[in-house]
Design a protein around this motif. Sequence first.
Motif, mmCIF file in Angstrom:
data_model
loop_
_atom_site.group_PDB
_atom_site.id
_atom_site.type_symbol
_atom_site.label_atom_id
_atom_site.label_comp_id
_atom_site.label_asym_id
_atom_site.label_seq_id
_atom_site.Cartn_x
_atom_site.Cartn_y
_atom_site.Cartn_z
ATOM 1 N N UNK A 1 4.924 -13.211 8.539
ATOM 2 C CA UNK A 1 4.354 -11.602 8.862
ATOM 3 C C UNK A 1 3.811 -11.256 7.016
ATOM 4 N N UNK A 2 3.192 -10.774 7.021
ATOM 5 C CA UNK A 2 2.550 -10.347 5.539
ATOM 6 C C UNK A 2 3.464 -9.115 5.790
ATOM 7 N N UNK A 3 3.148 -8.477 3.831
ATOM 8 C CA UNK A 3 4.133 -7.249 3.395
ATOM 9 C C UNK A 3 3.169 -5.874 4.373
ATOM 10 N N UNK A 4 4.407 -4.545 4.571
ATOM 11 C CA UNK A 4 4.013 -3.288 4.981
ATOM 12 C C UNK A 4 2.545 -3.077 3.835
ATOM 13 N N UNK A 5 2.954 -3.382 2.716
ATOM 14 C CA UNK A 5 2.221 -2.802 1.509
ATOM 15 C C UNK A 5 1.109 -3.238 1.581
ATOM 16 N N UNK A 6 0.565 -5.058 2.334
ATOM 17 C CA UNK A 6 -0.458 -5.256 2.123
ATOM 18 C C UNK A 6 -1.184 -5.002 2.984
ATOM 19 N N UNK A 7 -0.560 -5.207 4.132
ATOM 20 C CA UNK A 7 -0.910 -4.804 5.625
ATOM 21 C C UNK A 7 -1.731 -3.706 5.269
ATOM 22 N N UNK A 8 -1.517 -1.774 4.790
ATOM 23 C CA UNK A 8 -1.462 -0.736 4.611
ATOM 24 C C UNK A 8 -2.662 -0.972 3.462
ATOM 25 N N UNK A 9 -2.668 -1.628 2.055
ATOM 26 C CA UNK A 9 -3.280 -1.507 1.297
ATOM 27 C C UNK A 9 -5.186 -2.327 2.191
ATOM 28 N N UNK A 10 -5.326 -3.840 3.176
ATOM 29 C CA UNK A 10 -5.986 -3.959 3.616
ATOM 30 C C UNK A 10 -6.952 -2.942 4.239
ATOM 31 N N UNK A 11 -6.142 -2.668 5.385
ATOM 32 C CA UNK A 11 -6.337 -1.103 6.186
ATOM 33 C C UNK A 11 -7.373 -0.419 4.891
ATOM 34 N N UNK A 12 -6.543 0.043 4.256
ATOM 35 C CA UNK A 12 -7.190 1.188 3.258
ATOM 36 C C UNK A 12 -8.765 0.349 2.332
ATOM 37 N N UNK A 13 -8.446 -0.807 1.639
ATOM 38 C CA UNK A 13 -9.862 -1.769 2.112
ATOM 39 C C UNK A 13 -10.554 -1.457 3.470
ATOM 40 N N UNK A 14 -10.458 -1.459 3.867
ATOM 41 C CA UNK A 14 -11.151 -2.215 5.266
ATOM 42 C C UNK A 14 -12.034 -0.779 5.639
ATOM 43 N N UNK A 15 -11.451 0.176 5.260
ATOM 44 C CA UNK A 15 -11.726 1.464 5.677
ATOM 45 C C UNK A 15 -13.419 2.361 5.078
ATOM 46 N N UNK A 16 -12.775 1.772 3.766
ATOM 47 C CA UNK A 16 -13.414 2.535 2.401
ATOM 48 C C UNK A 16 -14.837 1.359 1.926
ATOM 49 N N UNK A 17 -14.933 -0.267 2.786
ATOM 50 C CA UNK A 17 -15.930 -1.125 2.521
ATOM 51 C C UNK A 17 -16.413 -0.422 4.039
ATOM 52 N N UNK A 18 -15.934 -0.046 5.088
ATOM 53 C CA UNK A 18 -17.133 0.167 5.650
ATOM 54 C C UNK A 18 -18.369 1.740 5.173
#
Length: 334
Positions: free
Chosen positions: A96-113
Amino acid sequence: TEHIKKVESFKASDAAAVEAFRIEYLGTKGLLKELFAAFKEVPNEQKKAYGQAINELKQKATDKVQQLKDELESKEEEAGVYGDLTRSGYPIEVGSRHPISIVKNQIIEVFSRIGFNVSEGPEIEDDWHNFTALNLPEHHPARDMQDTFFIQTNPDVLLRTHTSSVQVRYMENNKPPIRTISPGRVFRNEAISARSHCIFHQVEGLYIDKDVSFADLKQTLLYFTKEMFGKSKIRLRPSYFPFTEPSAEVDIYWGLETETDYRITKGTGWLEIMGCGMVDPAVLTNCGIDPEEYSGFAFGMGIERIAMLLYQIGDIRMFFENDVRFLKQFSSTL
Ligand code: PHE
């Protein structure tokens, strides 16, 4: 020939059966001993055929014993070294992905929109990019806010204390409009406790264009908190950062949704989630951008803190221990 057939068809499932077989045929009181002893009793005209037959029998029995021993040995090896080789390959255990990576990717996703790209920079920095360009000249008291790990002094080389250093690099190398977020690992010489660690992760954001206002900053924060937490009751508290003016700290209201909301086990009320402000004109000038023409905002947040809030994790050290029982609880497609 009867004996030969018996030897050929003999099967053994364990070492004891092989040994019993060996004793029966090849032992000091075994069948072959007897047959050899009987050789002198055999009439002369049959001696040749008899001799050939018992020699063949002896050869066959010896080979058989060796063959059975080899077979048993390799079976044992397979069982011991490889386990059951006929076992199915499924199910495959997926990591599984590390929780820090999950949250980081979520933040990137939100701002990329809303048009932000991702920029990265070195973890080992010079004084200019980590401090001086950000309006923290030498001997500035605010340098003490971020206790620094120095690798070398004069000229100073250090582990970056924030990813604002990446924003400096980005401004030096790109012309406005700029919309970028900089995720990365940062280092501070702090005592390790449940609340703070000497290594953690940040995402900082930078928006520079003509006529960017504080209202744009606030709207961006409202959008982000809504997307990230599903709620956007926030407040901006006046604060101070050398690189932004005015500066603010962002609190999110973290309350129970209903009387029986079971998701929140700790920390309710106003919780601080990030720092932000309008980029100080001096910083723009340092990075080769004309403050008469452009303005912008910046913000920065700790990924661990966001993850602790989202997942209700009580101790920041858990992110760094790599205990599989902890890590296995997180799964994400991001
Ligand atoms: N660089 C600040 C920190 O590390 C966060 C911040 C970024 C604050 C941008 C304001 C604007 O704490």
